[in-house]
Design a protein around this motif. Structure first.
Motif, short mmCIF file in Angstrom:
data_model
loop_
_atom_site.label_atom_id
_atom_site.label_comp_id
_atom_site.label_asym_id
_atom_site.label_seq_id
_atom_site.Cartn_x
_atom_site.Cartn_y
_atom_site.Cartn_z
N SER A 159 0.82 -1.22 0.00
CA SER A 159 0.00 0.00 0.00
C SER A 159 0.84 1.26 0.00
CB SER A 159 -0.95 0.01 1.20
OG SER A 159 -0.21 -0.01 2.41
N ASN B 173 -6.04 0.00 -6.21
CA ASN B 173 -5.97 1.30 -5.53
C ASN B 173 -4.98 2.23 -6.23
OD1 ASN B 173 -7.85 0.56 -3.65
ND2 ASN B 173 -6.37 0.08 -2.04
N ARG B 174 -3.83 1.65 -6.62
CA ARG B 174 -2.83 2.47 -7.28
C ARG B 174 -3.33 2.92 -8.66
NH1 ARG B 174 -0.11 6.23 -6.40
NH2 ARG B 174 -0.20 5.24 -4.36
N TYR C 155 -5.84 5.57 -8.01
CA TYR C 155 -5.16 6.81 -7.63
C TYR C 155 -4.58 7.49 -8.87
CZ TYR C 155 -1.75 9.93 -5.43
OH TYR C 155 -1.03 11.03 -5.07
#
Length: 674
Positions: free
Chosen positions: A161, A342-343, A346
């Motif tokens: 993360s 998530n990356r 983002y």
């Protein structure tokens, strides 16, 4: 025989040999009988046993229990069971046996004489005791292992993360998977959309393909090249992606019949001198249980340090992946999928936001095309200056450090620093000269009227002279009239040329407007009627603007763009990393001596990011070649003007020096002509 190894019986109470021989001790090889004379001898005998799965039943008298427990080494605690053997009188003499029964190794209390049956029951109880103890130990080991795995997964989750670069993230996922499974090699595939392929909400894989993104091999240097492949059950990776379940193959050269997939890498193995054997292929599933990638691990090794240089070594060292490998990598793959998504999310949000910023800058520059590219160049210059300041190890700013997030914050503030110009009236925003176009045209038309009026007046005078005077006198008078008319028109043209020259804005403050006052004082009349000024008072005021093209009211309107920018930027819900963007942009026109705008704050209240942006903003305004109201200033002249601002305590001297020493200006390749 006990599944846990031989059971050694240490008899310190002296059982009847006949009874021992008649019991299972004398009939099977799962037991070994000893008759040591002392406790010390018993303990010595135990300590001399080779390491292994032996167990010991110690037969002792009641009075020696506490001593045995006290002197029993910790290394033997789990391998010893104790039984008290004594006559009924001695057992009765013990009294309350509850304390004895608290001893963890005590399993029985027996009265003598012992029968064969009683001894056999005791031995059976001892075996049960050791099995239960081993079961508890096994559960404890499993619990510790599970705790360690959870801790490791937690640490891996934190590592995944915290990785912000998506390429580095994928490499980290593969490296960790190989490390914790003891794999010699591995590959990572990513599920991606096929360009121009229609999306089907009922079939997730319809417009998808696998991209081979990363590979590693501990034993061989293998050339890497990305490629794509269909998501098909015919390939191992495709099958795992479609099924959403791990696929564990002990030997890919011996895949069982009846399955749709096969191993197509034998030729590749031959080319690089490698033998692929065991393989674990695990899908990366997102929150919606959709496959977004595949981790493929190759050749689990007994010893991770051994290099698989040939097929013989591979056969000796490589083992199948275990069930716990499947479970652990499956859990890791889920974490990796979340971290990867998530990356990607983002990065997608960042691209969306940067697209919004670029659209905003385009909107600004569409209102004022003369400043095209200004915001981008200011961002490049300010970020470049910040990166150099971050590395500075001396001077006022040696303690100033900028993280990657800080640099991003500076970039966004720089790109958006002029957004408030969208709230400024367009005629003011694009005003290129001191006079508006319609005002200059009015003056030019007025002077043309004056010119014609002078010519008309001269013609009238000449006609009158011809009518009233003799030919000779008239000709002399006409010559004088023409000369006077010529001089008046020449003076008029001189005035107009001067007005047009003064109308051009200057970069530095200019003075000497006496001639404008002289022109303003002049007037003309037509047919002897009301006199009209050569310059109106408003025109004269505009032309006497000492610097730039704006009068005080117009300058206030332009300066209001900073407040408009701040008010706009404050409406955006910035993340903590970017929360200072409004304040940085708000202060980019402030000066160290408090003469800036809009807040006129002192030097110590101006953010260092804004001080850097001020230098970049002034430099680009001076050197940009796309301003119609001024020519580009040569580099040396621009740096000199910045130097004047330093000497006047307007901009930061040390940042100015860094700007010059590091040649930050080269970042935008400005090359104005001299």
């Amino acid at each position: 025989m006990s599944v846990l190894g031989k059971l050694h019986i240490l008899d310190q109470v002296g059982l009847e040999p006949a009874v021992i021989d008649a019991s299972v001790v004398g009939k099977t090889d799962g037991f070994m009988y000893h008759a040591p004379r002392t406790i010390a001898e018993s303990l010595s005998l135990l300590e001399k046993q080779p390491n292994g799965e032996f167990r010991c039943l110690l037969l002792i008298a009641p009075e020696t229990v506490s001593r045995v427990e006290k002197e029993l080494p910790a290394s033997l605690q789990q391998k010893v069971a104790i039984a008290i053997v004594a006559s009924a009188d001695k057992i009765d003499a013990i009294g309350d046996c509850s304390k004895l029964l608290e001893e963890p190794n005590l399993i029985d209390i027996l009265e003598t004489p012992l029968t064969v049956t009683r001894i056999n029951v005791l031995l059976r109880r001892a075996e049960v005791h050791f099995k239960e103890r081993e079961h508890v130990a096994s559960l404890h080991r499993a619990l510790i292992s599970q705790r360690d795995e959870l801790q490791k997964l937690n640490e891996i989750g934190i590592a995944l993360s915290s990785e912000r670069d998506i390429t580095a993230l994928l490499e980290l996922i593969l490296s960790i998977s190989m490390e914790i499974s003891g794999s010699d090699a591995g590959s990572l595939y990513i599920v991606e959309e096929i360009p121009d392929s229609p999306f089907d909400k009922y079939n997730y894989f319809r417009n998808k393909q696998l991209r081979f993104r990363h590979s590693k091999n501990f034993s061989k240097e293998v050339p890497f090249k990305e490629f794509t492949m269909p998501i098909s059950p015919n390939s191992i990776a495709g099958y795992a992606a479609l099924s959403g379940k791990p696929l564990n193959l002990p030997d890919v050269y011996e895949i069982p019949e009846g399955v749709p997939y096969g191993f197509g890498g034998r030729k590749f193995d031959e080319n690089i001198g490698y033998r692929t054997m065991s393989m674990l292929t695990v899908p990366m599933l997102n929150r919606d249980n959709q496959t977004i990638g595949v981790i493929q691990l190759i050749n689990k090794k007994r010893d991770v340090c051994v290099r698989l240089n040939n097929a013989d070594i591979t056969q000796q060292v490589v083992i199948p992946f275990q069930k716990n490998d499947e479970n652990f990598i499956y859990s890791l793959a889920s974490q990796a999928a979340v971290a990867y998504e998530n990356r990607r999310l983002y990065d997608s949000i960042r691209r969306l936001f940067e697209g919004f910023i670029k659209a905003s800058v385009t909107a600004i520059e569409s209102r004022d095309p003369t400043t095209s590219g200004h915001s981008e160049r200011v961002a490049i210059l300010t970020v470049g200056l910040a990166e150099v300041v971050d590395k500075t190890d001396a001077g006022t700013y040696k303690a100033v450090k900028f993280s990657r997030q800080d640099i991003q914050e500076i970039k966004y503030a720089s790109l958006l620093h002029d957004f408030g110009k969208i709230g400024v009236r367009e005629p003011v925003l694009v005003k290129a000269k001191k006079l508006y176009d319609h005002e200059q045209l009015a003056i030019e038309n007025r002077y043309e009227i004056i010119r014609k009026s002078i010519a008309l007046e001269a013609s009238k005078q000449k006609v009158q002279s011809l009518l009233e005077k003799s030919r000779e006198e008239a000709l002399a008078t006409i010559g004088a009239i023409d000369q006077a008319s010529y001089e008046k028109i020449a003076e008029l043209d001189d005035y107009l040329a001067f007005i047009l020259k003064v109308n051009e804005p200057t970069i530095l403050k200019s003075e000497g407007f006496e001639k404008l006052r002289e022109i303003h004082a002049k007037s003309f009349g037509i047919n002897g009627k009301e006199a009209y000024p050569y310059l109106t008072e408003q025109e004269a005021i505009r032309l006497m603007i000492p610097k730039g093209s704006l009068d005080e009211e117009e300058r206030r309107q332009i300066e209001s763009h900073v407040t408009h920018t701040y008010n706009f930027l404050k409406q955006i819900p910035w993340t903590n990393d970017l929360r200072n963007v409004p304040e940085i942009a708000y202060a980019h026109h402030e000066k160290l001596d408090g003469s800036g705008y809009p807040l006129k704050i002192p030097a110590e209240a101006i953010p260092v990011q804004s001080k850097m942006m001020t230098i970049s903003d002034i430099f680009d305004a001076l050197t940009a070649q796309d301003r119609p109201y001024k020519k580009a200033v040569p580099l040396d002249r621009a740096l000199d003007i910045l130097g004047f601002e330093v000497n006047a305590s307007k901009i930061d001297a040390e940042l100015y020096k860094i700007f010059i020493d590091a040649k930050i200006f080269d970042l935008v390749n400005q090359k104005p002509e001299g």
